[in-house]
Design a protein around this motif. Structure first.
Motif, PDB file in Angstrom:
ATOM      1  N   VAL A   1      13.960 -16.245  -1.300  1.00 47.62           N
ATOM      2  CA  VAL A   1      14.682 -15.017  -1.666  1.00 47.62           C
ATOM      3  C   VAL A   1      13.978 -14.213  -2.758  1.00 47.62           C
ATOM      4  O   VAL A   1      14.361 -13.072  -3.014  1.00 47.62           O
ATOM      5  N   ARG A   2      12.968 -14.798  -3.387  1.00 48.84           N
ATOM      6  CA  ARG A   2      12.385 -14.145  -4.558  1.00 48.84           C
ATOM      7  C   ARG A   2      11.782 -12.780  -4.204  1.00 48.84           C
ATOM      8  O   ARG A   2      12.133 -11.759  -4.817  1.00 48.84           O
ATOM      9  N   VAL A   3      10.892 -12.726  -3.234  1.00 47.02           N
ATOM     10  CA  VAL A   3      10.280 -11.454  -2.855  1.00 47.02           C
ATOM     11  C   VAL A   3      11.146 -10.658  -1.878  1.00 47.02           C
ATOM     12  O   VAL A   3      11.367  -9.460  -2.087  1.00 47.02           O
ATOM     13  N   PRO A   4      11.691 -11.300  -0.835  1.00 48.34           N
ATOM     14  CA  PRO A   4      12.484 -10.503   0.116  1.00 48.34           C
ATOM     15  C   PRO A   4      13.722  -9.852  -0.500  1.00 48.34           C
ATOM     16  O   PRO A   4      14.076  -8.731  -0.146  1.00 48.34           O
ATOM     17  N   VAL A   5      14.403 -10.557  -1.430  1.00 47.79           N
ATOM     18  CA  VAL A   5      15.679 -10.058  -1.957  1.00 47.79           C
ATOM     19  C   VAL A   5      15.540  -9.464  -3.357  1.00 47.79           C
ATOM     20  O   VAL A   5      16.087  -8.391  -3.650  1.00 47.79           O
ATOM     21  N   TYR A   6      14.801 -10.163  -4.234  1.00 48.66           N
ATOM     22  CA  TYR A   6      14.789  -9.783  -5.651  1.00 48.66           C
ATOM     23  C   TYR A   6      13.469  -9.175  -6.114  1.00 48.66           C
ATOM     24  O   TYR A   6      13.219  -9.072  -7.314  1.00 48.66           O
ATOM     25  N   ARG A   7      12.642  -8.753  -5.177  1.00 46.93           N
ATOM     26  CA  ARG A   7      11.337  -8.192  -5.558  1.00 46.93           C
ATOM     27  C   ARG A   7      11.466  -7.013  -6.526  1.00 46.93           C
ATOM     28  O   ARG A   7      10.723  -6.907  -7.500  1.00 46.93           O
ATOM     29  N   ASP A   8      12.428  -6.147  -6.277  1.00 44.84           N
ATOM     30  CA  ASP A   8      12.576  -4.943  -7.097  1.00 44.84           C
ATOM     31  C   ASP A   8      13.530  -5.119  -8.267  1.00 44.84           C
ATOM     32  O   ASP A   8      13.692  -4.199  -9.077  1.00 44.84           O
ATOM     33  N   ASN A   9      14.198  -6.265  -8.376  1.00 52.30           N
ATOM     34  CA  ASN A   9      15.056  -6.547  -9.537  1.00 52.30           C
ATOM     35  C   ASN A   9      14.966  -8.028  -9.890  1.00 52.30           C
ATOM     36  O   ASN A   9      15.943  -8.774  -9.818  1.00 52.30           O
ATOM     37  N   LEU A  10      13.762  -8.417 -10.280  1.00 51.61           N
ATOM     38  CA  LEU A  10      13.403  -9.825 -10.461  1.00 51.61           C
ATOM     39  C   LEU A  10      14.227 -10.490 -11.560  1.00 51.61           C
ATOM     40  O   LEU A  10      14.656 -11.642 -11.425  1.00 51.61           O
TER      41      LEU A  10
END
Length: 761
Positions: A290-299
């Motif tokens: 989920v890190r890049v697909p979901v939270y890439r823009d709000n890490l």
């Protein structure tokens, strides 16, 4: 009119730009190079210490520094225009990427809260709410435009509001950073999360977009070192904001250089901890799925959701993270407007940008036309990008790396070209056969240059868009410069500030908003402001106000004052006050500016000092009169003042830096040691008489003066002759003084000059 700020506020302004990258740099870098990205961001943050030291050295040379000034001094106008064109690309994109990123955090939070509401049946529905990427981006873009317009208006009003808000934002951000890192480290230890893969070529996995023009080649995978530089280049956007330090340097308070270095240290430590360690913890805490697909823009929001603890506590912390993210990312928009304005002002001052842009706003005095242009370009960029953070981040790094490269190259050239005094130098330096070898500065330049060239091939979007943008700005600068040369016989070597006159019928403290006991400094030569430098260096403007005064000579027999609407600020006055502002900036101290009409310069100066309740007046040594002659005419003008009138000290500053002080008005004479001994011997002899037991030293002086006055009334000529014979050598040198004192013999105005003063003196 600058409000000089503390190094804390200066650091806060820069950190609103530099610290904001922590919210999006990690996701953009991992998208490009893979899971090893945090190590490269840590490397970039360590390297930023060295880059920042280059800026500190340049600021120690030029108060109004920055890339443009440094590159022009070293490499000439063409390279300067190229470098500032690339820099403007950086600044213009800083606002949009920060605003859009803030929008991403807010939209992501609202979506998360909605899903929690569905989960606990607070909201209707049975399936999680999932907005499409385009919808999220468009909502973020709308938010970014709104915040940009807000800070546009605040910058129209002035920078004081901006620096105050920046400091408040960083205080709140610090609370969030402490909680984030503390809770994050505890969660990592509790979960036993492994470190990210080592930053070696075999662990780098470049996305197709990250390969740029090398997408269909094997060149990137063939050379390990080249891959490392590629990964470093894709992480370099975490280092943005250094130029903001050079722009805000002019507004750092006294002592300027020590405060600049303190601000640089605060920025370095804070950004390393927040951006560097924060990016590392994000990869360790958030699962790969989920890190890049979901939270890439709000890490950072993703970090909050994967901490150890109850869900509601994690959601509450995420709300706090989003609030802080909104504040610091929107603050970066403000910083980008401030930085862009400073850069373009410096270009306009040099005649490259049309002087029309520098006209001050009538109410607030700010450079509103430049602010309008910058904000307009940022809004246009947001609309064109449609809120895509990755696209903005890809282009963003172009201006960052090339502006740094130009600046470090110019500083390297100036090590050999500029022989003036520096307050500080980038370490490490060696001397071989009397020639300085700047190892540290040269190493910084090599790293930046190699990264910049690699980015040209691996960042297709940045290369194309950045080149087009820089080319357009370069053409605009060149055409504007040619137009300025056409309008004027020659481009002036020294820029002139724009001032707006505020007309008052009388000169008073209330009009200038100054406190009693101020210091008044006369100024008549913009080329040699040694008297002003002498005064500013010795005045703590937090405790004592400093007024720079120039007299506008009125024609004999003409009107005392003309209609204010017809008053023109003469070119001479403009140059005087331009230099005064420059001197004040270099010391980081506040001054007030005053023009007074005068038929007699000494009368005008004394009247103004009396009206302002000044404690001292400082003037440079006249080219036509001695210091004693200047003091004589000041004294004569003071005697002609109507009551009530205040005494003050008149300093005459020599070009060599020495000074002579004269008390204007009645004062205790400075007795010579022999005079004091004579009074004391008389007192001892007279005290022997029983009836003289109450005698004091002052009684002897009073009696002697009274008797002299009586004898002078009876026979003036004889007394004058005797006094002439008794005066000590009149050619004795007056000592240079830094404290109030009187000249030789204790006389305030020792002798009338042999010639009357010129009205122009």
């Amino acid at each position: 009119m600058l409000t000089f700020i503390s190094f804390w506020r200066a650091a806060a302004i820069v950190l609103n730009d530099l610290g904001s990258s922590a919210f999006y740099a990690g996701g953009i870098a991992e998208e490009a190079v893979g899971k090893a990205a945090p190590w490269f961001i840590l490397g970039v943050m360590l390297f930023s210490f060295a880059v920042r030291s280059v800026y500190v050295e340049s600021c120690s040379m030029f108060t109004r520094g920055g890339v443009y000034r440094i590159v022009k001094e070293a490499l000439g106008g063409t390279f300067a225009k190229l470098s500032v064109s690339a820099l403007m690309f950086d600044y213009i994109l800083t606002g949009p990427i920060s605003g859009v990123s803030a929008g991403q955090y807010i939209v992501g939070l609202l979506q998360e809260l909605a899903n929690v509401g569905v989960q606990y049946h607070i909201l209707p529905g049975s399936h999680p709410i999932q907005l499409g990427p385009n919808a999220v981006n468009h909502c973020s873009a709308v938010f970014a435009v709104a915040v940009t317009l807000y800070y546009w208006w605040k910058n129209i009003q002035g920078i004081e509001e901006s620096s105050e808000k920046a400091l408040s934002v960083m205080k709140i951000t610090t609370v969030m950073v402490v909680l984030l890192l503390g809770w994050g480290i505890f969660s990592v230890i509790h979960k036993g999360s492994p470190l990210p893969p080592a930053p070696i070529p075999s662990n780098l996995h470049f996305s197709p977009d990250a390969l740029g023009f090398l997408k269909h080649t094997h060149f990137a995978t063939m050379l390990g070192a080249f891959g490392i530089i590629m990964a470093f280049g894709h992480s370099v956007l975490a280092m943005s904001g250094e130029e903001s330090l050079a722009q805000v340097n002019r507004e750092i308070e006294h002592p300027k250089l020590p405060n600049l270095k303190r601000a640089a240290i605060v920025i370095a430590i804070y950004s390393f901890i927040f951006t560097g360690i924060g990016s590392l913890l994000a990869v360790m805490l958030i699962p790969d799925a989920v890190r890049v697909p979901v939270y890439r823009d709000n890490l950072i929001a993703g970090m909050a959701m994967y901490m150890v603890g109850p869900q509601m506590l994690r959601i509450a912390f995420r709300v706090f993270v989003v609030i802080v993210g909104f504040l610091i990312l929107s603050g970066a928009i403000n910083t980008s407007i401030i930085g862009s304005t400073g850069v373009l002002m410096r270009v306009a001052e040099d005649g490259v940008l049309a002087d029309w842009f520098r006209k001050p706003q009538r109410k607030y005095g700010t450079s509103y036309r430049i602010v309008n242009m910058v904000a307009g370009l940022q809004v246009l960029t947001i609309i064109l990008s449609r809120g895509n953070v990755i696209a903005l981040g890809e282009a963003y790094a172009f201006g960052v790396i090339w502006s740094f490269t130009f600046n470090s190259l110019a500083m390297l050239v100036l090590r050999y070209k500029y022989k003036g005094e520096r307050g500080w130098k980038v370490p490490v330096n060696f001397r071989i056969a009397g020639v300085e070898i700047p190892i540290g500065l040269f190493s910084v330049f090599l790293v930046l240059l190699s990264t910049a060239f690699v980015n040209l091939f691996t960042k297709a979007t940045a290369t194309v868009s950045g080149t087009i943008f820089a080319a357009v700005f370069f053409v605009l600068f060149s055409l504007s410069e040619k137009d300025n040369k056409r309008r004027h016989s020659k481009v002036e070597r020294q820029m002139k500030e724009h001032f707006q006159l505020e007309h008052q019928d009388t000169v008073g403290r209330e009009a200038l908003e100054i406190r009693p006991g101020c210091l008044v400094v006369t100024m008549r030569d913009s080329e040699n402001p040694y008297a002003l430098r002498w005064a500013v260096a010795r005045t703590h403007t937090d405790d004592q106000d400093l007024v720079v005064l120039t007299a506008r000579m009125m024609g004999m027999g003409g009107p005392e004052y003309v209609d204010p609407s017809e008053q023109m600020f003469s070119e001479h006055e403009q140059m005087l006050f331009t230099k005064a502002v420059s001197v004040a900036e270099s010391f980081g101290k506040h001054i007030s500016l005053l023009v007074v009409p005068a038929g007699d310069v000494f009368a005008a100066l004394v009247q103004t000092a009396n009206s302002l309740e000044a404690s001292a007046v400082v003037s440079g040594l006249s080219s036509k009169m001695t210091a004693e002659e200047q003091a004589f005419y000041m004294g004569q003008a003071w005697e002609n003042l109507p009551e009530p009138k205040r005494q003050f000290t008149f300093y005459v500053v020599m070009p060599t830096g020495g000074s002579a002080g004269f008390h204007i008005g009645p004062h205790a004479p400075a007795l010579q040691a022999d005079d004091v001994q004579l009074v004391h011997r008389l007192w001892l002899n007279l005290k022997r008489y029983p009836e003289m037991q109450e005698l004091h030293h002052r009684d002897i002086v009073t009696y002697a003066l009274t008797k002299l006055a009586g004898e002078y009334a009876r026979d003036k000529q004889e007394i004058v002759k005797e006094l002439r014979r008794s005066v000590v050598d009149p050619n004795a040198k007056t000592p240079a003084l830094d404290k109030p004192s009187v000249n030789r013999g204790g006389s305030t105005y020792p002798m009338p000059p042999s010639r009357p003063p010129s009205e122009q003196e």
